[in-house]
Design a protein around this motif. Structure first.
Motif, PDB file in Angstrom:
ATOM      1  N   LEU A 153       8.050  18.250  13.289  1.00 15.59           N
ATOM      2  CA  LEU A 153       8.795  17.115  12.738  1.00 15.59           C
ATOM      3  C   LEU A 153      10.044  17.602  12.009  1.00 15.59           C
ATOM      4  CD1 LEU A 153       9.052  14.085  12.114  1.00 15.59           C
ATOM      5  CD2 LEU A 153       7.633  14.482  10.093  1.00 15.59           C
ATOM      6  N   ASN A 154       9.968  18.769  11.392  1.00 16.42           N
ATOM      7  CA  ASN A 154      11.054  19.218  10.515  1.00 16.42           C
ATOM      8  C   ASN A 154      12.194  19.922  11.229  1.00 16.42           C
ATOM      9  OD1 ASN A 154       9.708  21.578  11.109  1.00 16.42           O
ATOM     10  ND2 ASN A 154       9.476  22.233   8.975  1.00 16.42           N
ATOM     11  N   GLU A 155      12.293  19.797  12.538  1.00 15.28           N
ATOM     12  CA  GLU A 155      13.447  20.343  13.244  1.00 15.28           C
ATOM     13  C   GLU A 155      14.577  19.323  13.212  1.00 15.28           C
ATOM     14  OE1 GLU A 155      12.119  21.629  17.086  1.00 15.28           O
ATOM     15  OE2 GLU A 155      11.482  23.536  16.250  1.00 15.28           O
ATOM     16  N   THR A 156      15.749  19.788  12.866  1.00 18.44           N
ATOM     17  CA  THR A 156      16.864  18.855  12.692  1.00 18.44           C
ATOM     18  C   THR A 156      17.522  18.455  14.007  1.00 18.44           C
ATOM     19  OG1 THR A 156      18.351  20.714  12.324  1.00 18.44           O
ATOM     20  CG2 THR A 156      17.380  19.674  10.366  1.00 18.44           C
ATOM     21  N   ARG A 157      17.304  19.253  15.056  1.00 19.11           N
ATOM     22  CA  ARG A 157      17.942  18.947  16.330  1.00 19.11           C
ATOM     23  C   ARG A 157      16.918  18.981  17.451  1.00 19.11           C
ATOM     24  NH1 ARG A 157      23.261  22.424  15.276  1.00 19.11           N
ATOM     25  NH2 ARG A 157      24.169  20.940  13.836  1.00 19.11           N
ATOM     26  N   PHE A 158      17.206  18.245  18.484  1.00 14.88           N
ATOM     27  CA  PHE A 158      16.405  18.273  19.694  1.00 14.88           C
ATOM     28  C   PHE A 158      16.932  19.444  20.514  1.00 14.88           C
ATOM     29  CE2 PHE A 158      15.222  16.067  23.856  1.00 14.88           C
ATOM     30  CZ  PHE A 158      13.893  16.464  23.762  1.00 14.88           C
ATOM     31  N   SER A 159      16.263  20.563  20.425  1.00 11.52           N
ATOM     32  CA  SER A 159      16.796  21.835  20.904  1.00 11.52           C
ATOM     33  C   SER A 159      16.733  22.000  22.419  1.00 11.52           C
ATOM     34  CB  SER A 159      16.030  22.989  20.244  1.00 11.52           C
ATOM     35  OG  SER A 159      14.734  23.076  20.811  1.00 11.52           O
ATOM     36  N   PRO A 160      17.612  22.849  22.955  1.00  6.34           N
ATOM     37  CA  PRO A 160      17.545  23.185  24.375  1.00  6.34           C
ATOM     38  C   PRO A 160      16.198  23.806  24.759  1.00  6.34           C
ATOM     39  CG  PRO A 160      19.640  23.878  23.463  1.00  6.34           C
ATOM     40  CD  PRO A 160      18.786  23.423  22.312  1.00  6.34           C
ATOM     41  N   ASP A 161      15.579  24.581  23.840  1.00  6.57           N
ATOM     42  CA  ASP A 161      14.259  25.164  24.110  1.00  6.57           C
ATOM     43  C   ASP A 161      13.206  24.082  24.334  1.00  6.57           C
ATOM     44  OD1 ASP A 161      15.008  27.795  24.025  1.00  6.57           O
ATOM     45  OD2 ASP A 161      14.306  28.143  21.974  1.00  6.57           O
ATOM     46  N   GLU A 162      13.278  23.031  23.528  1.00  2.17           N
ATOM     47  CA  GLU A 162      12.306  21.948  23.692  1.00  2.17           C
ATOM     48  C   GLU A 162      12.557  21.193  24.997  1.00  2.17           C
ATOM     49  OE1 GLU A 162       9.442  19.317  21.315  1.00  2.17           O
ATOM     50  OE2 GLU A 162      11.400  19.404  20.320  1.00  2.17           O
ATOM     51  N   LYS A 163      13.803  20.959  25.317  1.00  2.36           N
ATOM     52  CA  LYS A 163      14.123  20.288  26.583  1.00  2.36           C
ATOM     53  C   LYS A 163      13.632  21.115  27.762  1.00  2.36           C
ATOM     54  CE  LYS A 163      18.181  17.901  24.790  1.00  2.36           C
ATOM     55  NZ  LYS A 163      19.644  17.804  24.817  1.00  2.36           N
ATOM     56  N   ARG A 164      13.882  22.416  27.716  1.00  3.58           N
ATOM     57  CA  ARG A 164      13.426  23.301  28.787  1.00  3.58           C
ATOM     58  C   ARG A 164      11.907  23.273  28.893  1.00  3.58           C
ATOM     59  NH1 ARG A 164      13.514  29.762  28.852  1.00  3.58           N
ATOM     60  NH2 ARG A 164      12.150  29.263  27.154  1.00  3.58           N
ATOM     61  N   THR A 165      11.226  23.252  27.759  1.00  7.83           N
ATOM     62  CA  THR A 165       9.759  23.217  27.742  1.00  7.83           C
ATOM     63  C   THR A 165       9.247  21.935  28.377  1.00  7.83           C
ATOM     64  OG1 THR A 165       9.611  24.639  25.791  1.00  7.83           O
ATOM     65  CG2 THR A 165       7.744  23.163  26.212  1.00  7.83           C
ATOM     66  N   LEU A 166       9.792  20.803  28.000  1.00  9.91           N
ATOM     67  CA  LEU A 166       9.356  19.519  28.564  1.00  9.91           C
ATOM     68  C   LEU A 166       9.609  19.462  30.065  1.00  9.91           C
ATOM     69  CD1 LEU A 166      10.599  17.230  25.679  1.00  9.91           C
ATOM     70  CD2 LEU A 166       8.206  17.571  26.340  1.00  9.91           C
ATOM     71  N   ARG A 167      10.750  19.965  30.493  1.00 12.52           N
ATOM     72  CA  ARG A 167      11.091  19.970  31.920  1.00 12.52           C
ATOM     73  C   ARG A 167      10.122  20.878  32.695  1.00 12.52           C
ATOM     74  NH1 ARG A 167      15.082  18.354  34.908  1.00 12.52           N
ATOM     75  NH2 ARG A 167      16.388  17.758  33.160  1.00 12.52           N
ATOM     76  N   LEU A 168       9.857  22.076  32.171  1.00  7.58           N
ATOM     77  CA  LEU A 168       8.947  22.999  32.844  1.00  7.58           C
ATOM     78  C   LEU A 168       7.519  22.452  32.904  1.00  7.58           C
ATOM     79  CD1 LEU A 168       9.982  26.582  31.675  1.00  7.58           C
ATOM     80  CD2 LEU A 168       9.735  25.780  34.019  1.00  7.58           C
ATOM     81  N   LEU A 169       7.061  21.881  31.808  1.00 10.15           N
ATOM     82  CA  LEU A 169       5.713  21.302  31.797  1.00 10.15           C
ATOM     83  C   LEU A 169       5.582  20.237  32.871  1.00 10.15           C
ATOM     84  CD1 LEU A 169       5.086  20.977  27.955  1.00 10.15           C
ATOM     85  CD2 LEU A 169       3.784  22.407  29.553  1.00 10.15           C
ATOM     86  N   THR A 170       6.581  19.381  32.964  1.00 10.26           N
ATOM     87  CA  THR A 170       6.553  18.295  33.942  1.00 10.26           C
ATOM     88  C   THR A 170       6.613  18.832  35.362  1.00 10.26           C
ATOM     89  OG1 THR A 170       7.637  16.865  32.315  1.00 10.26           O
ATOM     90  CG2 THR A 170       7.660  16.122  34.598  1.00 10.26           C
ATOM     91  N   LYS A 171       7.490  19.799  35.583  1.00  8.63           N
ATOM     92  CA  LYS A 171       7.653  20.355  36.925  1.00  8.63           C
ATOM     93  C   LYS A 171       6.432  21.160  37.361  1.00  8.63           C
ATOM     94  CE  LYS A 171      10.737  23.212  39.694  1.00  8.63           C
ATOM     95  NZ  LYS A 171      11.896  24.085  39.700  1.00  8.63           N
ATOM     96  N   GLN A 172       5.911  22.004  36.484  1.00  7.72           N
ATOM     97  CA  GLN A 172       4.831  22.911  36.856  1.00  7.72           C
ATOM     98  C   GLN A 172       3.450  22.261  36.828  1.00  7.72           C
ATOM     99  OE1 GLN A 172       5.378  26.148  37.948  1.00  7.72           O
ATOM    100  NE2 GLN A 172       7.536  25.600  37.840  1.00  7.72           N
ATOM    101  N   LEU A 173       3.206  21.365  35.874  1.00 12.03           N
ATOM    102  CA  LEU A 173       1.878  20.748  35.747  1.00 12.03           C
ATOM    103  C   LEU A 173       1.824  19.355  36.358  1.00 12.03           C
ATOM    104  CD1 LEU A 173       0.863  21.879  32.137  1.00 12.03           C
ATOM    105  CD2 LEU A 173       0.442  23.037  34.322  1.00 12.03           C
ATOM    106  N   GLY A 174       2.975  18.766  36.631  1.00 10.48           N
ATOM    107  CA  GLY A 174       3.026  17.450  37.252  1.00 10.48           C
ATOM    108  C   GLY A 174       3.264  16.334  36.258  1.00 10.48           C
TER     109      GLY A 174
END
Length: 192
Positions: free
Chosen positions: A92-113
């Protein structure tokens, strides 16, 4: 037994969430380095039903190749059809929606469905680090950023249903007790 799959970046508090939920130090944690390198299953018997939490290695620790290796391990060790719900953990305490988080969400969706998001819970950790007067506003903004990004990522795959929203969003703090006057135990949420 209800099985919940915990996913998220390294250092967001997945293992600490397990310890806080079960009220025991059973999942190894560290302030300084990633601890979870394998898929770990933790079970808890409650009067309301049995709960299984599946801890996974944190993503975005090194490079995308390392993330893909961890995701392949998750696919190998877990029958995703037996998962009651996915729990995506973010700070919760991250001030920005980071590129690392975006990459993580994209990879999770792509790899796990895309289906991993069909029944999903967003857990925002480190809630006590945000002042009470700003907590709701910051939580709403974090939830909105993550949900909108997942909607974009799932829209790219035109053959599956789009992600709409998380079924539930929880604010937790794995370190500070009694940080919210209206707090309820996570185990009670997992069993209802």
């Amino acid at each position: 037994m209800r099985k919940f799959l915990l996913l998220g970046r390294t250092g967001v508090g997945k293992s600490s969430f397990i310890n806080g939920t079960f009220g025991n130090y059973i999942a190894k944690t560290s302030e300084f380095e990633a601890c979870t390198k394998f898929v770990e299953h933790y079970a808890y018997n409650t009067p309301l039903g049995n709960v299984g939490l599946i801890d996974t290695p944190g993503l975005a620790e090194d490079d995308e190749a390392c993330d893909k290796k961890y995701l392949a391990l998750i696919k190998e060790k877990i029958d995703l059809n037996q998962i009651y719900a996915t729990i995506y953990v973010s700070k919760l305490n991250e001030t920005r929606f980071s590129p690392d988080e975006k990459r993580t969400l994209r990879l999770l969706t792509k790899q796990l469905g895309v289906s991993i998001w069909n029944k999903s819970i967003l857990v925002l950790t480190f809630a006590a680090s945000i002042s009470e007067e700003k907590r709701e506003e910051i939580a709403l903004r974090r939830i909105e950023h993550i949900q909108e990004y997942l909607q974009t990522v799932t829209a790219e795959n035109k053959t599956t249903p789009l992600f709409k929203n998380f079924d539930q969003c929880w604010l937790v703090d794995n370190i500070v007790n009694n940080w919210a006057s209206n707090a309820v135990s996570v185990i009670s949420l997992l069993t209802t």
